[in-house]
Design a protein around this motif. Structure first.
Motif, mmCIF file in Angstrom:
data_model
loop_
_atom_site.group_PDB
_atom_site.id
_atom_site.type_symbol
_atom_site.label_atom_id
_atom_site.label_comp_id
_atom_site.label_asym_id
_atom_site.label_seq_id
_atom_site.Cartn_x
_atom_site.Cartn_y
_atom_site.Cartn_z
ATOM 1 N N SER A 45 0.825 -1.213 0.000
ATOM 2 C CA SER A 45 0.000 0.000 0.000
ATOM 3 C C SER A 45 0.855 1.258 0.000
ATOM 4 O O SER A 45 0.484 2.269 -0.620
ATOM 5 N N VAL A 46 1.982 1.197 0.668
ATOM 6 C CA VAL A 46 2.901 2.340 0.676
ATOM 7 C C VAL A 46 3.450 2.561 -0.726
ATOM 8 O O VAL A 46 3.547 3.703 -1.204
ATOM 9 N N ILE A 47 3.786 1.462 -1.411
ATOM 10 C CA ILE A 47 4.290 1.570 -2.783
ATOM 11 C C ILE A 47 3.214 2.138 -3.704
ATOM 12 O O ILE A 47 3.474 3.014 -4.533
ATOM 13 N N GLY A 48 1.984 1.626 -3.562
ATOM 14 C CA GLY A 48 0.894 2.099 -4.411
ATOM 15 C C GLY A 48 0.613 3.575 -4.221
ATOM 16 O O GLY A 48 0.419 4.311 -5.207
ATOM 17 N N ALA A 49 0.584 4.015 -2.966
ATOM 18 C CA ALA A 49 0.340 5.440 -2.710
ATOM 19 C C ALA A 49 1.454 6.299 -3.289
ATOM 20 O O ALA A 49 1.196 7.367 -3.871
ATOM 21 N N ALA A 50 2.693 5.844 -3.139
ATOM 22 C CA ALA A 50 3.828 6.617 -3.651
ATOM 23 C C ALA A 50 3.803 6.692 -5.170
ATOM 24 O O ALA A 50 4.084 7.750 -5.752
ATOM 25 N N ILE A 51 3.458 5.567 -5.836
ATOM 26 C CA ILE A 51 3.386 5.574 -7.304
ATOM 27 C C ILE A 51 2.316 6.550 -7.781
ATOM 28 O O ILE A 51 2.535 7.340 -8.708
ATOM 29 N N GLY A 52 1.139 6.485 -7.150
ATOM 30 C CA GLY A 52 0.065 7.390 -7.535
ATOM 31 C C GLY A 52 0.439 8.845 -7.344
ATOM 32 O O GLY A 52 0.161 9.690 -8.208
ATOM 33 N N GLU A 53 1.082 9.148 -6.225
ATOM 34 C CA GLU A 53 1.484 10.530 -5.957
ATOM 35 C C GLU A 53 2.619 10.965 -6.880
ATOM 36 O O GLU A 53 2.708 12.139 -7.259
ATOM 37 N N TRP A 54 3.487 10.038 -7.221
ATOM 38 C CA TRP A 54 4.620 10.383 -8.081
ATOM 39 C C TRP A 54 4.136 10.808 -9.467
ATOM 40 O O TRP A 54 4.663 11.731 -10.075
ATOM 41 N N LEU A 55 3.099 10.120 -9.960
ATOM 42 C CA LEU A 55 2.624 10.393 -11.315
ATOM 43 C C LEU A 55 1.694 11.601 -11.384
ATOM 44 O O LEU A 55 1.568 12.217 -12.440
ATOM 45 N N GLY A 56 1.041 11.918 -10.274
ATOM 46 C CA GLY A 56 0.165 13.080 -10.316
ATOM 47 C C GLY A 56 -0.518 13.334 -8.999
ATOM 48 O O GLY A 56 -1.373 12.557 -8.590
ATOM 49 N N ALA A 57 -0.135 14.382 -8.311
ATOM 50 C CA ALA A 57 -0.749 14.718 -7.028
ATOM 51 C C ALA A 57 -0.425 16.174 -6.698
ATOM 52 O O ALA A 57 0.397 16.821 -7.370
ATOM 53 N N GLN A 58 -1.067 16.671 -5.675
ATOM 54 C CA GLN A 58 -0.809 18.018 -5.208
ATOM 55 C C GLN A 58 -0.225 18.030 -3.799
ATOM 56 O O GLN A 58 0.150 19.079 -3.293
ATOM 57 N N ALA A 59 -0.166 16.851 -3.185
ATOM 58 C CA ALA A 59 0.431 16.706 -1.859
ATOM 59 C C ALA A 59 0.751 15.232 -1.659
ATOM 60 O O ALA A 59 0.259 14.364 -2.379
ATOM 61 N N GLY A 60 1.586 14.950 -0.672
ATOM 62 C CA GLY A 60 1.969 13.569 -0.391
ATOM 63 C C GLY A 60 3.469 13.382 -0.477
ATOM 64 O O GLY A 60 4.190 14.165 -1.112
ATOM 65 N N LEU A 61 3.963 12.326 0.147
ATOM 66 C CA LEU A 61 5.402 12.077 0.180
ATOM 67 C C LEU A 61 5.947 11.748 -1.210
ATOM 68 O O LEU A 61 7.056 12.155 -1.562
ATOM 69 N N GLY A 62 5.183 10.971 -1.997
ATOM 70 C CA GLY A 62 5.615 10.670 -3.352
ATOM 71 C C GLY A 62 5.682 11.917 -4.211
ATOM 72 O O GLY A 62 6.623 12.108 -4.997
ATOM 73 N N TYR A 63 4.698 12.785 -4.071
ATOM 74 C CA TYR A 63 4.678 14.061 -4.799
ATOM 75 C C TYR A 63 5.871 14.918 -4.404
ATOM 76 O O TYR A 63 6.527 15.522 -5.269
ATOM 77 N N PHE A 64 6.188 14.968 -3.104
ATOM 78 C CA PHE A 64 7.298 15.805 -2.640
ATOM 79 C C PHE A 64 8.624 15.270 -3.173
ATOM 80 O O PHE A 64 9.506 16.054 -3.564
ATOM 81 N N SER A 65 8.775 13.937 -3.196
ATOM 82 C CA SER A 65 10.000 13.345 -3.728
ATOM 83 C C SER A 65 10.179 13.709 -5.198
ATOM 84 O O SER A 65 11.284 14.047 -5.645
ATOM 85 N N ARG A 66 9.099 13.637 -5.950
ATOM 86 C CA ARG A 66 9.158 14.000 -7.370
ATOM 87 C C ARG A 66 9.496 15.478 -7.547
ATOM 88 O O ARG A 66 10.255 15.856 -8.456
#
Length: 250
Positions: free
Chosen positions: A186-207
């Motif tokens: 679930s952590v991987i899934g959330a990060a992938i989703g945020e990496w590809l398109g988000a306005q907030a989140g750890l994956g978004y911040f990393s990108r």
């Protein structure tokens, strides 16, 4: 001290890997590509307020909603397949097929459908996490003792009684095994989703840090995501131990 005794080799190996990482990063001296562990920790400390107060809650919300949907969907589908051969033949191949398509390829489609809302990221998380829950629970429901079921039938038990007396206790260890895999996914899934398109989140911040060529900034939220995954795994393990004390006594 108890944890150190149980995981001496693991902790020692981790220290060795971190040491070589630190030395290699200092020799290469290209922090935007390979930052050292100390630089990552410093960056993590500098960004702790932004990451924990703003971006961590957004990622946790995706994880918890995705896991909740996966548990309801996975357990419900597993029970339905166990009760009906028609449902099993119809859905089991589709469940397997759902894992054949790369999640990274589907994530942009979800974003196209739902935009940058939370549901595009939740769908990515569900797609990754419902599979281990469904398959493990289904296998657990099927692994009940046939002899015990036949004995209960001769004693006048109904199918509902057999389900709760035999199938559910047998399936619980399998369910928790699938859930332990799912929480890490679930952590991987959330990060992938945020990496590809988000306005907030750890994956978004990393990108976002990647676009600024800030290597330590890229790794800092990843470290925090790893800690979240470990804590979720330990939480499920603790719930499993509390729920299955009867298995430990056996």
């Amino acid at each position: 001290m108890k944890i150190w005794r149980e995981y001496t080799l693991t902790i020692s190996l981790l220290f060795i890997l971190v040491f070589f990482w630190e030395v290699t990063a200092r020799i290469i001296n290209m922090a935007f590509i390979l930052p050292s562990p100390t630089a990552i920790l410093v960056k993590l400390w500098e960004l702790k307020v932004v990451l924990i107060a703003e971006h961590l809650p957004a990622t946790l919300l995706i994880i918890f909603i995705g896991l909740a949907i996966s548990i309801l969907l996975g357990v419900g589908l597993a029970v339905s397949m166990n009760q009906s051969k028609i449902i099993e033949k119809a859905f089991y191949p589709l469940i397997i097929f759902s894992q054949m398509v790369p999640t990274v390829a589907l994530a942009p489609i979800f974003i196209l459908w739902f935009g940058y809302s939370i549901w595009s990221k939740v769908l990515v998380t569900v797609l990754i996490t419902f599979f281990p829950i469904t398959i493990n629970t289904y296998d657990g429901l099927r692994s009940g003792s046939k002899e015990l079921k036949e004995l209960l039938l001769t004693m006048g038990a109904r199918k509902k009684d057999i389900f709760f007396i035999v199938n559910v206790p047998t399936a619980l260890p399998h369910f928790f095994s699938g859930l332990k895999v799912a929480v890490t996914f679930s952590v991987i899934g959330a990060a992938i989703g945020e990496w590809l398109g988000a306005q907030a989140g750890l994956g978004y911040f990393s990108r976002r840090m990647m676009t600024q060529f800030d290597g330590a900034g890229v790794f800092a939220p990843i470290i925090l995501l790893s800690v979240v995954g470990i804590l979720l795994f330990l939480l499920v393990k603790w719930i499993e131990n509390k729920s299955l004390k009867w298995r430990q006594s056996q």
